[in-house]
Design an enzyme around this catalytic site. Sequence first.
Site, PDB file in Angstrom:
ATOM      1  N   SER A 102       0.813  -1.222   0.000  1.00 15.45           N
ATOM      2  CA  SER A 102       0.000   0.000   0.000  1.00 15.45           C
ATOM      3  C   SER A 102       0.844   1.269   0.000  1.00 15.45           C
ATOM      4  O   SER A 102       0.544   2.226  -0.731  1.00 15.45           O
ATOM      5  CB  SER A 102      -0.926  -0.009   1.220  1.00 15.45           C
ATOM      6  OG  SER A 102      -1.806  -1.107   1.170  1.00 15.45           O
ATOM      7  N   THR A 159       1.314  -6.973   2.135  1.00 18.12           N
ATOM      8  CA  THR A 159       0.745  -7.741   3.238  1.00 18.12           C
ATOM      9  C   THR A 159      -0.710  -7.391   3.477  1.00 18.12           C
ATOM     10  O   THR A 159      -1.562  -8.272   3.637  1.00 18.12           O
ATOM     11  CB  THR A 159       1.559  -7.508   4.522  1.00 18.12           C
ATOM     12  OG1 THR A 159       2.878  -8.011   4.339  1.00 18.12           O
ATOM     13  CG2 THR A 159       0.923  -8.216   5.708  1.00 18.12           C
ATOM     14  N   CYS A 160      -1.047  -6.109   3.522  1.00 14.59           N
ATOM     15  CA  CYS A 160      -2.399  -5.691   3.880  1.00 14.59           C
ATOM     16  C   CYS A 160      -3.440  -6.294   2.946  1.00 14.59           C
ATOM     17  O   CYS A 160      -4.441  -6.856   3.388  1.00 14.59           O
ATOM     18  CB  CYS A 160      -2.498  -4.170   3.869  1.00 14.59           C
ATOM     19  SG  CYS A 160      -4.159  -3.571   4.275  1.00 14.59           S
ATOM     20  N   CYS A 208      -4.709  -7.212   6.437  1.00 10.96           N
ATOM     21  CA  CYS A 208      -5.933  -6.512   6.842  1.00 10.96           C
ATOM     22  C   CYS A 208      -7.175  -6.917   6.061  1.00 10.96           C
ATOM     23  O   CYS A 208      -8.221  -7.187   6.644  1.00 10.96           O
ATOM     24  CB  CYS A 208      -5.745  -5.003   6.674  1.00 10.96           C
ATOM     25  SG  CYS A 208      -4.111  -4.373   7.030  1.00 10.96           S
ATOM     26  N   LYS A 221      -8.213 -10.712   6.304  1.00 10.12           N
ATOM     27  CA  LYS A 221      -8.569 -10.878   7.718  1.00 10.12           C
ATOM     28  C   LYS A 221      -9.964 -10.341   7.997  1.00 10.12           C
ATOM     29  O   LYS A 221     -10.787 -10.986   8.644  1.00 10.12           O
ATOM     30  CB  LYS A 221      -7.517 -10.183   8.582  1.00 10.12           C
ATOM     31  CG  LYS A 221      -7.756 -10.164  10.086  1.00 10.12           C
ATOM     32  CD  LYS A 221      -8.546  -8.956  10.543  1.00 10.12           C
ATOM     33  CE  LYS A 221      -8.014  -7.628  10.143  1.00 10.12           C
ATOM     34  NZ  LYS A 221      -6.808  -7.192  10.802  1.00 10.12           N
ATOM     35  N   TYR A 237      -4.833  -3.017  -8.064  1.00  8.29           N
ATOM     36  CA  TYR A 237      -3.622  -2.314  -7.637  1.00  8.29           C
ATOM     37  C   TYR A 237      -2.648  -2.169  -8.803  1.00  8.29           C
ATOM     38  O   TYR A 237      -2.083  -1.086  -9.039  1.00  8.29           O
ATOM     39  CB  TYR A 237      -2.950  -3.078  -6.481  1.00  8.29           C
ATOM     40  CG  TYR A 237      -3.289  -2.538  -5.121  1.00  8.29           C
ATOM     41  CD1 TYR A 237      -2.318  -1.991  -4.298  1.00  8.29           C
ATOM     42  CD2 TYR A 237      -4.603  -2.573  -4.644  1.00  8.29           C
ATOM     43  CE1 TYR A 237      -2.620  -1.498  -3.036  1.00  8.29           C
ATOM     44  CE2 TYR A 237      -4.924  -2.077  -3.385  1.00  8.29           C
ATOM     45  CZ  TYR A 237      -3.927  -1.543  -2.596  1.00  8.29           C
ATOM     46  OH  TYR A 237      -4.229  -1.043  -1.348  1.00  8.29           O
ATOM     47  N   TYR A 262      -2.772  -7.534  18.076  1.00  5.96           N
ATOM     48  CA  TYR A 262      -3.820  -7.448  17.050  1.00  5.96           C
ATOM     49  C   TYR A 262      -4.098  -8.801  16.390  1.00  5.96           C
ATOM     50  O   TYR A 262      -5.232  -9.295  16.398  1.00  5.96           O
ATOM     51  CB  TYR A 262      -3.384  -6.493  15.934  1.00  5.96           C
ATOM     52  CG  TYR A 262      -3.279  -5.043  16.250  1.00  5.96           C
ATOM     53  CD1 TYR A 262      -4.245  -4.134  15.813  1.00  5.96           C
ATOM     54  CD2 TYR A 262      -2.187  -4.518  16.935  1.00  5.96           C
ATOM     55  CE1 TYR A 262      -4.142  -2.772  16.057  1.00  5.96           C
ATOM     56  CE2 TYR A 262      -2.063  -3.170  17.198  1.00  5.96           C
ATOM     57  CZ  TYR A 262      -3.050  -2.290  16.749  1.00  5.96           C
ATOM     58  OH  TYR A 262      -2.939  -0.952  17.000  1.00  5.96           O
ATOM     59  N   ILE A 263      -3.063  -9.364  15.764  1.00  2.87           N
ATOM     60  CA  ILE A 263      -3.256 -10.544  14.914  1.00  2.87           C
ATOM     61  C   ILE A 263      -3.705 -11.741  15.725  1.00  2.87           C
ATOM     62  O   ILE A 263      -4.631 -12.470  15.342  1.00  2.87           O
ATOM     63  CB  ILE A 263      -1.963 -10.855  14.141  1.00  2.87           C
ATOM     64  CG1 ILE A 263      -1.604  -9.677  13.209  1.00  2.87           C
ATOM     65  CG2 ILE A 263      -2.100 -12.134  13.328  1.00  2.87           C
ATOM     66  CD1 ILE A 263      -0.244  -9.805  12.545  1.00  2.87           C
ATOM     67  N   GLU A 304      -7.373 -11.244  16.854  1.00  6.19           N
ATOM     68  CA  GLU A 304      -8.309 -11.287  15.732  1.00  6.19           C
ATOM     69  C   GLU A 304      -8.538 -12.720  15.253  1.00  6.19           C
ATOM     70  O   GLU A 304      -9.683 -13.133  15.030  1.00  6.19           O
ATOM     71  CB  GLU A 304      -7.795 -10.394  14.602  1.00  6.19           C
ATOM     72  CG  GLU A 304      -7.904  -8.917  14.942  1.00  6.19           C
ATOM     73  CD  GLU A 304      -7.113  -7.997  14.034  1.00  6.19           C
ATOM     74  OE1 GLU A 304      -7.349  -6.772  14.087  1.00  6.19           O
ATOM     75  OE2 GLU A 304      -6.261  -8.492  13.266  1.00  6.19           O
ATOM     76  N   GLY A 334       4.512 -11.127  16.799  1.00  8.82           N
ATOM     77  CA  GLY A 334       5.124  -9.896  16.323  1.00  8.82           C
ATOM     78  C   GLY A 334       5.633 -10.038  14.904  1.00  8.82           C
ATOM     79  O   GLY A 334       5.634 -11.126  14.330  1.00  8.82           O
ATOM     80  N   THR A 376      -1.253   0.171   8.018  1.00  4.93           N
ATOM     81  CA  THR A 376      -1.332   0.443   6.580  1.00  4.93           C
ATOM     82  C   THR A 376      -1.592   1.910   6.256  1.00  4.93           C
ATOM     83  O   THR A 376      -0.912   2.478   5.393  1.00  4.93           O
ATOM     84  CB  THR A 376      -2.418  -0.454   5.949  1.00  4.93           C
ATOM     85  OG1 THR A 376      -2.038  -1.816   6.114  1.00  4.93           O
ATOM     86  CG2 THR A 376      -2.578  -0.155   4.468  1.00  4.93           C
ATOM     87  N   ALA A 427      -7.601   0.116  15.284  1.00  2.54           N
ATOM     88  CA  ALA A 427      -8.649  -0.825  15.668  1.00  2.54           C
ATOM     89  C   ALA A 427      -8.092  -2.227  15.753  1.00  2.54           C
ATOM     90  O   ALA A 427      -7.168  -2.594  15.027  1.00  2.54           O
ATOM     91  CB  ALA A 427      -9.804  -0.786  14.665  1.00  2.54           C
ATOM     92  N   HIS A 432     -30.170   9.432  18.955  1.00  2.00           N
ATOM     93  CA  HIS A 432     -30.805   8.324  19.695  1.00  2.00           C
ATOM     94  C   HIS A 432     -31.692   7.499  18.774  1.00  2.00           C
ATOM     95  O   HIS A 432     -32.334   8.053  17.882  1.00  2.00           O
ATOM     96  CB  HIS A 432     -31.642   8.914  20.830  1.00  2.00           C
ATOM     97  CG  HIS A 432     -32.279   7.897  21.705  1.00  2.00           C
ATOM     98  ND1 HIS A 432     -31.573   7.149  22.623  1.00  2.00           N
ATOM     99  CD2 HIS A 432     -33.577   7.485  21.795  1.00  2.00           C
ATOM    100  CE1 HIS A 432     -32.402   6.332  23.251  1.00  2.00           C
ATOM    101  NE2 HIS A 432     -33.626   6.519  22.760  1.00  2.00           N
ATOM    102  N   GLU A 446     -24.133   7.586  21.161  1.00  2.00           N
ATOM    103  CA  GLU A 446     -24.637   8.755  21.885  1.00  2.00           C
ATOM    104  C   GLU A 446     -24.039   8.851  23.287  1.00  2.00           C
ATOM    105  O   GLU A 446     -23.980   9.934  23.872  1.00  2.00           O
ATOM    106  CB  GLU A 446     -26.157   8.732  21.952  1.00  2.00           C
ATOM    107  CG  GLU A 446     -26.734   7.618  22.806  1.00  2.00           C
ATOM    108  CD  GLU A 446     -28.262   7.633  22.799  1.00  2.00           C
ATOM    109  OE1 GLU A 446     -28.837   8.627  23.280  1.00  2.00           O
ATOM    110  OE2 GLU A 446     -28.861   6.663  22.295  1.00  2.00           O
TER     111      GLU A 446
END
Length: 461
Positions: A15, A42-43, A48, A51, A99, A179-180, A183, A263, A313, A343, A438, A443
């Site tokens: 990327s 990789t992404c 990402c 995944k 890409y 993360y990995i 997930e 890692g 990324t 995230a 709402h 909220e």
Amino acid sequence: MAEFDVDLFVIGGGSGGVRAARIAAGHGAKVMIAEEYRMGGTCVIRGCVPKKLLVYSSHIRHEIEDAAGFGWTIPTATFDWPTLIANKDREIARLEAAYTANVEKSGARVVKSRAVFEDPHTLRLANGEAVTARYVLIATGGAPNHGAGIPGIEHVISSNEVFHLTALPKRIVIQGGGYIALEFACIFAGFGSDVTLVYRGGNILRGFDEDVRSHVRAEMEKNGITILTGCTVSKVDKHGEEFTAHLSNGSSIASDQVMFAIGRHPAVANLGLETTGVAINPANGGIAVDSFSKTSVPSIYAIGDVTHRTNLTPVAIREGHAFADTVFGPRTVEVDHADIPTAVFSQPEVGTVGLTETEARAKFSHVDIYKTSFRPMKATMSGRDTRVLMKLVVDGTTDRVVGCHIVGDGAAEMVQLLGIAVKMKATKADFDATMALHPTAAEELVTMRTVTARYVREAAE
């Protein structure tokens, strides 16, 4: 005759490298980009994107289970792993083609080859062709790191191989706490696998806010995931198609797969860097760069995970764009690495931006915490045992919101927008002045009025 064959040679078609190549070509530079595996990096190929597709798929099981509370009777559902993987592969192939096409449309040339330095301006391709470049951008990313060698390490899979398993493991041991690891633990649990997560530290998600760490762990354990902390896998035995993971605490676990996600390390090996004089950062093993991504060699730059700064990324993309604008465009751009939203697509997912409570208390003399945990509206009908966590960290002196942390469905989407507020230095008063929408979970972010904790650091005498 031109002094160089190209103005820019990019090593790595991920990327960050792709963005740099496209923007530089748009500025009129003659660009060549080399990728030895698959365009997208990789992404797109084994990170990402695939995944997230697996996350979507595994979460459907929850939706099916929740349906009865809303009046739906759904016949017994079946899941087919090979179908998911085949459909995922088709989508990744489509993205890879896109890409490549977008790079070529920009005017840059794509070569499917490994490229190795012969000197600071010369690259040798796998077919023997030598290419000279005024500037070289290293964007080779990172690779899974299994850590110190242990007996049976050859039986362990990484986040590379996991996307190509021919069958869904009924039992899997995953080592890691980031993360990995989280997930994939949640992905496999969502498909019904028996999952054991092994992590050397005291709790998962090192570096995240402590409340987030505790909340995510509790939610994962509710979903049937066994989490073992304070130990590591010390040996892996294979018995036919099964494995035994021996742990440092003396116990052992039988499984169909053992995955390490402890890692990643920068992909700097076998690039010929020793012929260039490019310096490696001794603190992290990545290529050392300045704030403009320039290495110790004036003609060579590096971006993304290969620098081991912030391995995300969007950061690589921003760094690649800034590099191209600075070197080939009309303006100088320095990337700001502060307040980057991130995230973890666990289930429930995590979204966070800014400082943790611990970081804020170390930085500011007065810190106010606003925190809430509640059962989401959907769960009141479905009967699912889950809770959402929302937390705001505020500089008590300026009233600025310096950290936002959410655990729950939609956390990542919320935090992407909260990132704007944090970047703009919004105050808690700004949040309070914003009308609530709402009924939503979000909220709560603008209706929290009561300080749940206040910290005042006494001045040193």
